[in-house]
Design a protein around this motif. Structure first.
Motif: not given
Lengths: 276, 276
Positions: A61-66, A88-92, A120-127, A164-167
């Motif tokens: 599981r992973k998270v995508l914050l847009v 910071p090790q848990g997000s990108e 395991g990572i929170i991906g963050v999209f700035d745009r 693909d288990d992404t929130t």
């Protein structure tokens, strides 16, 4: 009421009618919100670490914050004060700028796919890929039939992510036209903010109405059950930060990640360690 | 005295003789150190933002912070409490694990070069190319003549980085053998720490002496004028965090990055904005 319920864009969502200075789901003021942040940061960090730990034991599981929003809507502040409050090790964070030549030579989702978070990572999209139905639509960067087809493509793409288990947490920071004007004026007033100002930002303001239409369309067409849009009134920065922090926490809480069980015999390892 | 002066490894540096519970350059205790951190974080963030702003105006300077240390030496804590105290948009952490098959098929610096920071960014390496003269040497992963040649290669590589406007800050977190034992024991005691424990960590302890020799060699041979090693006693986590934070600040202060001048006519833009 949760922030999710207060902010989720339903079928009849109306961006123009939204009060950009409101604070849905929250009764307090700026001081109250800021007093809550350290404890919320702690909660988010703890949940994020559990998600990361879970992935080390095989979790997928992973998270995508847009994060989307007009210039000066506070995207950078969300990165600094919400994402920056977690380990910071848990997000990108990935910032999507104007596409490069190489990126333009590929499908518009190519660069997006490359930046998707690992387990395991929170991906963050700035745009994000939404720029391909926002600025691209407003500025006619591709023909209408091309951007017109993208809403369905994006919904299908996000379904893939969910499978693909992404929130997927999609946030629009909604500021008013007047608030943007004030924030741009501040960048012009302060020497230490000049570098953030671009004369093109003023030109874009002439297209404000077109942008709002494009946002409305993106939200209406792409606020799906699997990946809804959350529209956060953002004229008050303290509210926007509080709201996004809570959205992250509410989603992580639902995931409820657990510390993995030891895959070794703890007592045996204690003995081995003691012997060293 | 600066932390740089207190911690720089000179020609006669002796790792074994170093008191791992000492606090060079600092007279205070844990409480004092923790009280200082918020203000230091502020300073580091401000300097980092200036460096980033400088790069937007064409500046090419960047920072590479290399963090090395034995298991449990507190590398993760530095990421969380020092790097995490700065704006996440200005730093980029790369964790180097055991090399993948693809990475092994390339020169050992290949994956390192791919992770180097862009202008304006503080790149942070959690482990680094030094693993190629540490675990690789201790575990005989390549023949001695091969790892033996790497010290000079690394010095030349780091000279390249410096020539490319990179400020290289290399930090070894030095813990004692006893402190490591205690920290591993804690991971075995706590359910929420089991996931961080690996039975292999106990096996590695049998090679402690070899690792210390390898660290001593890396420090002696690679503490160059252009990229010196800073060895931080790390038995006390609060000291290690304070020291690394100060090392970052001292280097950034020396760089003295400035807010770029506006490359547009500020008064003209104010008028244009007012007309929108």
């Amino acid at each position: 009421m949760t922030f999710r319920d207060a902010l989720r864009a339903g079928e009849d969502f109306d961006l123009e009618a939204l009060d950009k200075a409101s604070s849905p789901g929250f009764d307090g003021d700026k001081e109250d919100a800021e007093a809550l942040m350290p404890d919320l940061a702690e909660q988010a960090s703890d949940l994020q670490e559990r998600l990361y730990a879970e992935s080390k034991a095989g979790g997928t599981r992973k998270v995508l914050l847009v994060i989307q929003g007009m210039d000066t809507s506070g995207k950078g502040g969300i990165m600094r004060h919400v994402v920056g409050a977690m380990d910071p090790q848990g997000s990108e964070i990935t910032s999507f700028k104007s596409p490069t030549k190489e990126e333009l030579s590929h499908h518009y989702l190519w660069r997006i796919r490359k930046a998707l978070p690992e387990p395991g990572i929170i991906g963050v999209f700035d745009r994000s890929h939404y720029e391909d139905v926002l600025i691209v639509r407003v500025r006619n960067l591709v023909p209408p039939e091309q951007w017109g087809a993208r809403y369905d493509e994006i919904n299908a793409f996000e379904q893939e992510l969910v499978d693909d288990d992404t929130t997927v947490i999609k946030v629009m920071l909604a500021i008013s036209n007047e608030e943007q004007k004030e924030r741009l004026a501040e960048r012009l007033e302060r020497d230490d903010k000049h570098w953030k100002f671009n004369p093109g930002d003023v030109d874009e303001r002439a297209l404000w109405g077109d942008y709002m239409e494009a946002y409305q369309a993106a939200i209406t067409k792409c606020s799906t059950a699997h990946a809804p849009w959350y529209v956060v009134p953002a004229d008050r920065k303290w509210y926007a930060r509080l709201a996004v922090m809570n959205l992250v926490i509410e989603h992580l809480t639902e995931l409820d990640p657990q510390w993995p069980e030891a895959d070794f015999d703890v007592e045996e390892q204690k003995k081995r360690l003691a012997a060293t």
